[in-house]
Design a protein around this motif. Structure first.
Motif, PDB file in Angstrom:
ATOM      1  N   GLN A 121      53.933  41.088  57.269  1.00 54.26           N
ATOM      2  CA  GLN A 121      53.466  40.720  56.044  1.00 54.26           C
ATOM      3  C   GLN A 121      52.097  41.540  55.513  1.00 54.26           C
ATOM      4  O   GLN A 121      51.249  41.523  56.343  1.00 54.26           O
ATOM      5  N   ALA A 122      51.707  41.868  54.188  1.00 54.33           N
ATOM      6  CA  ALA A 122      50.657  42.467  53.875  1.00 54.33           C
ATOM      7  C   ALA A 122      49.677  41.588  53.805  1.00 54.33           C
ATOM      8  O   ALA A 122      49.908  40.316  53.516  1.00 54.33           O
ATOM      9  N   VAL A 123      48.418  41.999  53.937  1.00 54.03           N
ATOM     10  CA  VAL A 123      47.175  41.223  54.054  1.00 54.03           C
ATOM     11  C   VAL A 123      46.867  41.030  52.621  1.00 54.03           C
ATOM     12  O   VAL A 123      46.634  42.362  52.002  1.00 54.03           O
ATOM     13  N   SER A 124      46.277  39.974  52.151  1.00 54.76           N
ATOM     14  CA  SER A 124      45.660  39.963  50.517  1.00 54.76           C
ATOM     15  C   SER A 124      44.164  39.832  50.586  1.00 54.76           C
ATOM     16  O   SER A 124      43.764  39.699  51.704  1.00 54.76           O
ATOM     17  N   ARG A 125      43.550  40.225  49.680  1.00 55.00           N
ATOM     18  CA  ARG A 125      42.244  40.324  49.490  1.00 55.00           C
ATOM     19  C   ARG A 125      41.453  38.867  49.957  1.00 55.00           C
ATOM     20  O   ARG A 125      40.452  38.847  50.589  1.00 55.00           O
ATOM     21  N   ALA A 129      39.274  38.365  53.324  1.00 55.31           N
ATOM     22  CA  ALA A 129      38.071  37.767  53.268  1.00 55.31           C
ATOM     23  C   ALA A 129      37.893  36.687  54.568  1.00 55.31           C
ATOM     24  O   ALA A 129      36.741  36.846  55.313  1.00 55.31           O
ATOM     25  N   LEU A 130      38.794  35.865  54.584  1.00 55.27           N
ATOM     26  CA  LEU A 130      38.789  35.051  55.743  1.00 55.27           C
ATOM     27  C   LEU A 130      38.677  35.752  56.998  1.00 55.27           C
ATOM     28  O   LEU A 130      37.654  35.140  57.959  1.00 55.27           O
ATOM     29  N   ASP A 151      36.403  26.692  43.044  1.00 53.88           N
ATOM     30  CA  ASP A 151      35.795  26.514  44.223  1.00 53.88           C
ATOM     31  C   ASP A 151      36.497  25.833  45.251  1.00 53.88           C
ATOM     32  O   ASP A 151      36.038  25.667  46.331  1.00 53.88           O
ATOM     33  N   ALA A 152      37.553  25.257  44.764  1.00 54.06           N
ATOM     34  CA  ALA A 152      38.605  24.481  45.823  1.00 54.06           C
ATOM     35  C   ALA A 152      39.408  25.523  46.579  1.00 54.06           C
ATOM     36  O   ALA A 152      40.118  25.081  47.560  1.00 54.06           O
ATOM     37  N   ALA A 153      39.508  26.831  46.123  1.00 54.05           N
ATOM     38  CA  ALA A 153      40.268  27.591  46.791  1.00 54.05           C
ATOM     39  C   ALA A 153      40.004  27.701  48.323  1.00 54.05           C
ATOM     40  O   ALA A 153      38.873  27.710  48.752  1.00 54.05           O
ATOM     41  N   TYR A 154      40.955  27.894  49.077  1.00 51.46           N
ATOM     42  CA  TYR A 154      40.451  27.800  50.788  1.00 51.46           C
ATOM     43  C   TYR A 154      39.839  29.224  51.226  1.00 51.46           C
ATOM     44  O   TYR A 154      39.461  29.156  51.972  1.00 51.46           O
ATOM     45  N   TYR A 155      39.867  30.289  50.337  1.00 50.45           N
ATOM     46  CA  TYR A 155      39.132  31.397  50.635  1.00 50.45           C
ATOM     47  C   TYR A 155      37.793  31.569  49.844  1.00 50.45           C
ATOM     48  O   TYR A 155      37.087  32.715  49.850  1.00 50.45           O
ATOM     49  N   TYR A 156      37.479  30.500  49.006  1.00 53.87           N
ATOM     50  CA  TYR A 156      36.186  30.755  48.159  1.00 53.87           C
ATOM     51  C   TYR A 156      35.031  30.897  48.962  1.00 53.87           C
ATOM     52  O   TYR A 156      34.136  31.885  48.719  1.00 53.87           O
TER      53      TYR A 156
END
Length: 356
Positions: A121-125, A129-130, A151-156
């Motif tokens: 699977q491709a890596v997303s931006r 970041a994570l 703000d609630a996004a797991y990668y914020y």
């Protein structure tokens, strides 16, 4: 039953372990005109990026989760020996099993709730970041609004840390596009920026006011003599990875400082503390902005553009003049940040003396 040998897996495995070549010149599809040529070439010389059997690099192809594990494993010096993993879809015979297993043990990558890793699977931006945040133990956070990253996004937090570390930057419209797939070239750029200050300079908006992280800046400070600013690594908190910061030295005293810049503002602050805005974008005369909260809002105003200002270092003719709420003034120049600060009584608080 005769055992079927998957030659594709074997070839890819050998390729990932034994590079086609250690320089960019080995790749027929990789030219100096590519936007990430220098970053990819840097990682090729370090053995982090390798090519394919046909001699290509394919910098614009999406990077897979398996490839990402291999690349960060090489950065960290992990063994690539194939081995069992905890993921149901990554058997020991999978070409990247060793890198995936080692990276998972280090906590750099995690799988999905169903027990899979999904190596193809491709890596997303957002996921990129994570990964970068974990690999380099990024400490600093610059909180600001990102239109498509709540703000609630797991990668914020990871995205804000990448921006604070000068590894990534969003788009001019205020988005980060966290679900966009990352190419091999882009992933290489993020890794190179995390490893080398020279490449952090490219993580900047057009006409940036940030200083060149490969240079040393000397200032004259009122009553304190000379101060020298260098972009260096300092120990991370709680024994974590060393972090790149601007470090100011005045005599025996040293203290860290960070420059933050988005498409909305340029700010300066101490790590793990508040920051003060020094310039608001777009730059225009008469624009007032909130410089700080201490605890009440402090406002500064842009009172001039293309100003001429003399410093010990040189005379600038393209300075932006900002007037502070107490009547003082300071001047900012693209690529130099603050070059001179004059207090309300006319005393020169600081000015640039030298750049080398």
């Amino acid at each position: 039953m005769k055992k079927v040998v998957n030659f594709t897996v074997i070839v890819l495995s050998l390729l990932l372990i034994f590079p086609v070549g250690n320089t960019a010149q080995a790749a027929g599809d990789f030219q100096k005109s590519h936007p990430f040529y220098e970053e990819i070439a840097y990682l090729m010389d370090k053995g982090v990026v390798t090519g394919y059997p046909d001699g290509t690099i394919r910098p614009d192809r999406v990077v897979t989760r398996a490839e990402a594990a291999v690349m960060i494993g090489r950065v960290k010096g992990f063994s690539e020996a194939q081995q069992e993993t905890t993921f149901s879809d990554v058997p020991a015979g999978q070409y990247a099993s060793g890198s995936i297993a080692e990276a998972a043990r280090a906590g750099y990558i995690i799988g999905y709730k169903d027990g899979t890793y999904r190596p193809s699977q491709a890596v997303s931006r957002g996921d990129m970041a994570l990964i970068i945040e974990r690999v380099f133990d990024l400490n600093f956070i610059y909180f600001h609004d990102i239109k498509d990253v709540p703000d609630a996004a797991y990668y914020y937090d990871a995205i804000t840390r990448l921006i604070a570390a000068n590894i990534a930057i969003g788009y001019p419209d205020g988005r980060f596009q966290p679900k966009l797939e990352v190419t091999r070239g882009q992933f290489s750029a993020f890794l190179a920026r995390a490893l080398e200050p020279e490449f952090k300079n490219t993580a900047a908006i057009a006409d940036s006011y940030k200083r060149d992280k490969t240079k040393t800046y000397t200032y004259l400070r009122n009553g304190r003599g000379e101060s020298v600013d260098r972009f260096v690594k300092v120990p991370g908190i709680d024994g974590g990875e060393d972090q790149f910061v601007w470090e100011t030295q005045i005599g025996e005293e040293r203290y860290p400082e960070l420059e933050y810049e988005t498409y909305k503002e340029f700010a300066i602050g101490y790590p793990y503390s508040d920051h003060n805005a020094h310039l608001a974008y777009p730059v225009r005369v008469g624009k007032t902005f909130v410089a700080a909260h201490n605890p009440e809002a402090v406002y500064y105003t842009i009172t001039g553009v293309d100003q001429t200002v003399e410093t010990e270092y040189r005379t600038f003719t393209n300075a932006v003049e900002i007037t502070t709420n107490d009547g003082g003034k300071y001047y900012m120049v693209e690529g130099f940040a603050v070059v001179k600060w004059i207090q309300a009584d006319g005393t020169i608080y600081s000015e640039l003396k030298d750049v080398e």
